[in-house]
Structures are given as C-alpha cells and as structure tokens.
Design an enzyme around this catalytic site. Structure first.
Site, short mmCIF file in Angstrom:
data_model
loop_
_atom_site.label_atom_id
_atom_site.label_comp_id
_atom_site.label_asym_id
_atom_site.label_seq_id
_atom_site.Cartn_x
_atom_site.Cartn_y
_atom_site.Cartn_z
N CYS A 240 -63.30 -73.51 57.75
CA CYS A 240 -64.27 -73.73 56.68
C CYS A 240 -63.59 -74.07 55.36
O CYS A 240 -64.14 -74.81 54.55
CB CYS A 240 -65.15 -72.51 56.52
SG CYS A 240 -64.25 -70.97 56.27
N HIS B 239 -65.58 -66.53 54.31
CA HIS B 239 -66.06 -67.88 54.61
C HIS B 239 -66.11 -68.69 53.32
O HIS B 239 -66.50 -68.18 52.26
CB HIS B 239 -67.46 -67.79 55.23
CG HIS B 239 -68.05 -69.10 55.60
ND1 HIS B 239 -67.50 -69.93 56.56
CD2 HIS B 239 -69.15 -69.75 55.14
CE1 HIS B 239 -68.25 -71.02 56.67
NE2 HIS B 239 -69.25 -70.93 55.82
#
Length: 590
Positions: A123, A368
């Site tokens: 990510c 994330h």
C-alpha cells in the site's frame, strides 16, 4: 374457547381441541359446519396490504390487524410467510443491483481513476505512485520516457519501463484497478513486508533522477530537479572570527519533527532555527585553528516546484529500543507561504497543497497507507486506497471535507482531535507526508499533459487490454441478463400462484390443508419445485383430514401441480428440512 389463564396464542392453537359446539351431545351430531367453525375455516382473512415494512419473514411483521400473531391462527390468511419478497419489487431490485455491481466492478466508472492492486503489503508504494501520477509534469515525463535497447531484467531503466506501463494504464486504462506486480518485482519489493514510505520515496526518485539524466529530451532530463529537488546549506558561523562555513546539499523532502508541535508552521520554524554550539560541542574553526563557540543553521537556497514535507511520526523509543508512532494531531494550511524561510518578501513563495500521504494504524511496524491527491484538471480531490478510488466531498465554499484525514481509520486515536478543514487549514492525526505545489506553476502544470507523446506500441498494448476487458464484461452482462430473465420467470410464477392460492372461506370444503412450514419453505426456496405437497400431519396427502399441526387451507385444484413448476429435487430437500422443525399450519387455494 380457552381454559382460564391460557395465553392467547396457545388458546388459538388449541381452539379446535377445546371447541364445544352448542347442542352437540355426541360425535354423531357433529356436522361439517361444526368442523369449519372449530378450525376457523369460515373466518374471513384480515385485510392485508403488503408494504416493505411488513416483511413476511419477520417475527412480528406489520402493525395492527396485520400483526403476525393475528394472521397465524386464521387458516385463510396467507400473510407473513415470506411472500413479501415476491409480491414486492425488492427481490428483483436486489438482484439487479447485485448483478450490476458484479458486472461493473471490473470497469472504471466515468469520472473516476484507476486503482492499484495491493499485493499483500504494498500500500505504501501504491499510495506514492498515485501521488506521483497526479503530478502532471512528472506523469508526462514518465509516459514520454524512451528506453534504451540494453536493459537488464531488474535494472534501474527496466524499473522505469515498468513504471511507464503502470502510468499508461492509469492514464488510458478502462479497468477499475491495475496490477503493478512487474514493477514491484523489478524493484525487489517484498509483497508481504511493509516498508517505510519515506524510504521508498527517496529510493524511487533517485532512480528516476539517475535515468532521466540519460534522456535526450531536455524536459525529461530536467524534470526531477525542477519538480522535486531543493537546495539548502548547512551554515556554521564562528563567534570569534565571524567566518561562515557553508556545506551545500540537496533534498527531496524536508524532515520535520512533530513530537511537541501542533502546527506545521512551528515545525518549519524549528527546522530552520539557529543552533548554538557551546561547551563540549564547540566548533573547530579552520581560521582560528581552535575550538570556539559558534552558531549553525539550515538555510534554503532553492525550492522545487513540488515541496515535500515529511512529518516524522516514526521515532526511536529509548525505553523499548524500537520505533513507535506519534499519533498527535498536526494542523497544516492549504496554502503555505515559504517566503520567510528562503529570505524573500512575504507572499512571493506561495505553495498550495496538492497531495497528502496518510498512515493508518497505531504502530510504526504495521498499518496501512492511503493517499489524498488533487486532480489539477478540475481541482477535485480524491482518496486512493489501493483498488478503491473515490472523490472527497466538498463543503459549500468548495473546500474539500476531511482533507488529509482518514475518516475510515479503524485504529484512530479517539482522544486525538480530528477536524475538517476550516479557515484554510486542516488538522490530522494520520497525515505523514504533505506535497505542496508552487502556486505560480499550477497553470503550467495543468497543461503539461498536452505534451504527452506515448510510444505507439504502449498505447496499443493498453487499448488491446481494454478491448479484452470490455468484451469480457459484456459477455458477463449477457449471462447475468439471462440469469435475471430466468429469475423473473420464477418471480412471475410465484406471484401468479400466490394470487390464486387462497381458498374461499364461504364453504368448509372449499380447499385442502397445506402445512404452513411447507408453504413457508416453498417461498423461501425461491419457488423451486417441491415434492408432493405433504398433508398436515406429514403425509403426502394434501387433501387429508383437519390438521393436527398448524396449517393453511388452499383451493382444491390439484395443489401438487399448481405449486410445482419444475422438477422437485431442490424443494424436496427443503421439505425434509422443514419437516425436521416444528410445523405451523395455514389454509390456501391452489
């Protein structure tokens, strides 16, 4: 008639057993009318008006006279058995919505951008790729890049070729998202090991800088230096002889400490603050040839068109000997004046926020990354979360709401203050990197995409993949339309049956008994064919005697044929399943 103290529902269920007709002394005196009265066959069904709130499958559906408890003991009432899913349009609407989502999920929607597939823990790379892609001058340089004939499998130039392919699909692709696996593998990034976005930012820009200097096109050759590289000096002044010593350096980003600071301006002021070198930290002056007190500071000499500010949220913890994340809220402006820090008149070095990198999660070793980036073509802001891309709403003044804030963060520190932008500012507990574009270059940046001149073979590759995808989606749509057509046939069949099913309460012998559980199962299993309609006590004789278990009455017109449209395999299993549960009875017409 009920026994004293018997609950109403039990009384209703036991009404037939407790029924005591007037004037009847022995069983021989019983008539069909007596039986009809005992089993309430002649009671008219309640006036039921189906609405989506009166869900037939619910325990209490409806209100007033339409309560399930009122309908359950009247054999002519075929209400609250699950019929609403077929009589209303909800079933069809839900199926159409589901099919549309399935068919369209592979295609990028009009006005939206292409996402990037997360290969496990990539990510951080996806977010930075989206930020770079939304810098039009850099996107143009990548798409116009000309590779040499000699490249290694994982050489730096090969990485640029893979990046070019990624950008080509983001630029021209019709897919909802693209798989950047070749680029990730070429850079030898581990799919399931999250790396620091700051390190990746420096690494990849250095690769681009090195390779771009080999290009013959001046625009490409100079783009990294113009867009991303700034210049500063470390300046040390001896307090004895006043000699100044300067060490020049370049930077991709300014690393700002945020531990005790709440505003971006305070972080910048601390970064450029003059430091005093005294005591054991005195400066060894080359002119005096001895140690003296001195001052040291970082002074800007040149700013890039895109100023990247790195907020140092990850710090080393001396107690745990490990990295930890600082989750304090930092306020930052949408328009930043850097004039003071480069020695210019106020208002001459103005920068506007163009992108944000956010880190979701409480720790430094996990979490994330997502990105917020502005599309310079229309000024809209978008959130990029791997495969998912969505526009960020704006308020009445046109200011993006929740800019730089991860409102979907499940790990959000609830005690930290997080606000939407007000008075040209925003505050965030998760913003990790801020990218500001020089205001005077914004107009030129918008027109940079007009310079794109992609290799024909690359354009052809993307268009060919688009054609394959569109064809596959179209075939899927046709298959789903056929599924919808077949499903609608079943819906129409069930509606037709249900409309003609209720028996007439005028006569006791107007219909046959069908177990409520069987009928509810028939509705639940989407109108699939059932085994022969069982009798009320579990027999296969639908026209059996008055029921011992709860049942409904349906018209006596061969219910086996009426309720069975196709072969009975699936519904036969449903009947067995229903027979294993306590039954409930109703009266209906076939």
């Amino acid at each position: 008639k009920k026994e004293p103290g018997m609950p109403p529902r039990r009384a209703a269920a036991a009404s037939a057993e407790l029924f005591q007709p007037d004037g009847v002394q022995q069983s021989g005196d019983l008539t069909a009318d007596h039986l009809a009265e005992a089993y309430r066959v002649t009671v008219k069904p309640c006036a039921f008006k189906a609405t989506e709130e009166d869900d037939g499958g619910g325990e209490s559906g409806g209100k007033g006279k339409n309560k399930r408890s009122n309908c359950a003991d009247i054999p002519n009432c075929l209400h609250h058995l699950g019929e609403l899913a077929w009589l209303s349009d909800r079933h069809t609407k839900e199926l159409v919505k589901k099919l549309d989502e399935t068919a369209n999920s592979a295609l990028r929607k009009e006005g939206e951008f292409v996402g990037l597939m997360n290969l496990g823990a990539t990510c951080y790379a996806n977010s930075l790729l989206q930020i770079w892609f939304h810098n039009p001058p850099f996107r143009t340089a990548i798409l116009n890049y000309k590779a040499s004939a000699t490249t290694g499998d994982c050489a730096a130039e090969d990485a640029l070729v893979h990046l070019q392919r990624v950008f080509a699909h983001l630029h021209l692709g019709k897919a909802s998202h693209y798989n950047p696996r070749h680029l990730v593998d070429c850079l030898q990034l581990r799919h399931f090991e999250q790396q620091d976005a700051q390190e990746f930012h420096k690494l990849f820009l250095s690769i681009c800088e090195r390779q771009f200097t080999k290009q013959s096109d001046d625009y490409i050759r100079q783009i990294i230096a113009k867009e991303y590289i700034g210049q500063y000096v470390y300046k040390t002044v001896c307090q004895n002889c006043k000699q100044a010593s300067e060490t020049p350096s370049s930077f991709y980003e300014l690393e700002l400490q945020i531990k005790t600071r709440k505003k971006l301006e305070d972080c910048l002021e601390a970064y450029f603050k003059e430091e005093k070198l005294t005591g054991s930290n005195r400066y060894n002056c080359s002119r005096c040839n001895e140690l003296h007190d001195a001052t040291r500071a970082t002074e800007l000499r040149a700013l890039p068109d895109v100023l990247t500010l790195q907020l140092m949220r990850f710090v080393y913890d001396l107690k745990t000997y490990d990295k930890k994340k600082l989750t304090g809220s930092v306020s930052f402006p949408l328009v930043l004046d850097m004039s003071e820090h480069i020695g210019r008149a106020p208002g001459t070095e103005m920068f506007e926020l163009q992108a944000c990198l956010l880190h979701r999660g409480p720790g430094a070793s996990s979490g994330h990354y997502i990105a917020h980036a502005q599309n310079l073509a229309d000024g809209r802001w978008y959130q990029f979360d791997d495969e998912a891309c969505r526009a960020i709403d704006v308020d009445e003044s046109g200011c993006p709401v929740w800019l730089g804030i991860d409102i979907d963060d499940p790990f959000k520190n609830r005690k930290a203050k997080t606000k939407a932008p007000t008075d040209g500012r925003s505050a965030s507990t998760s913003v990790y990197m801020l990218c500001y574009r020089r205001s005077s270059t914004k107009a030129a940046a918008r027109t940079a995409l007009q310079r794109i001149n992609m290799r024909p073979e690359l354009v052809g590759e993307v268009e060919a993949e688009n054609a394959v995808l569109v064809d596959r989606v179209e075939k899927r749509r046709m298959e789903q339309q056929e599924t919808l057509k077949k499903d609608q046939e079943v819906v129409d069949f069930v509606r037709d049956v249900w409309q003609n099913l209720p028996a007439s309460p005028a006569k006791a012998d107007a219909g046959v008994w069908v177990p409520t559980a069987w009928l509810r199962g028939w509705l639940r299993d989407t109108g699939a064919d059932a085994a022969p309609v069982p009798g009320p006590s579990g027999s296969d004789d639908g026209a059996g005697p008055a029921p011992a278990d709860p049942a409904v009455m349906v018209i006596d017109d061969s219910p086996d044929k009426t309720l069975s449209k196709r072969s009975a395999e699936d519904a036969g299993e449903a009947v067995q399943e229903q027979e294993s549960k306590p039954a409930t009875t109703t009266a209906a017409a076939a």
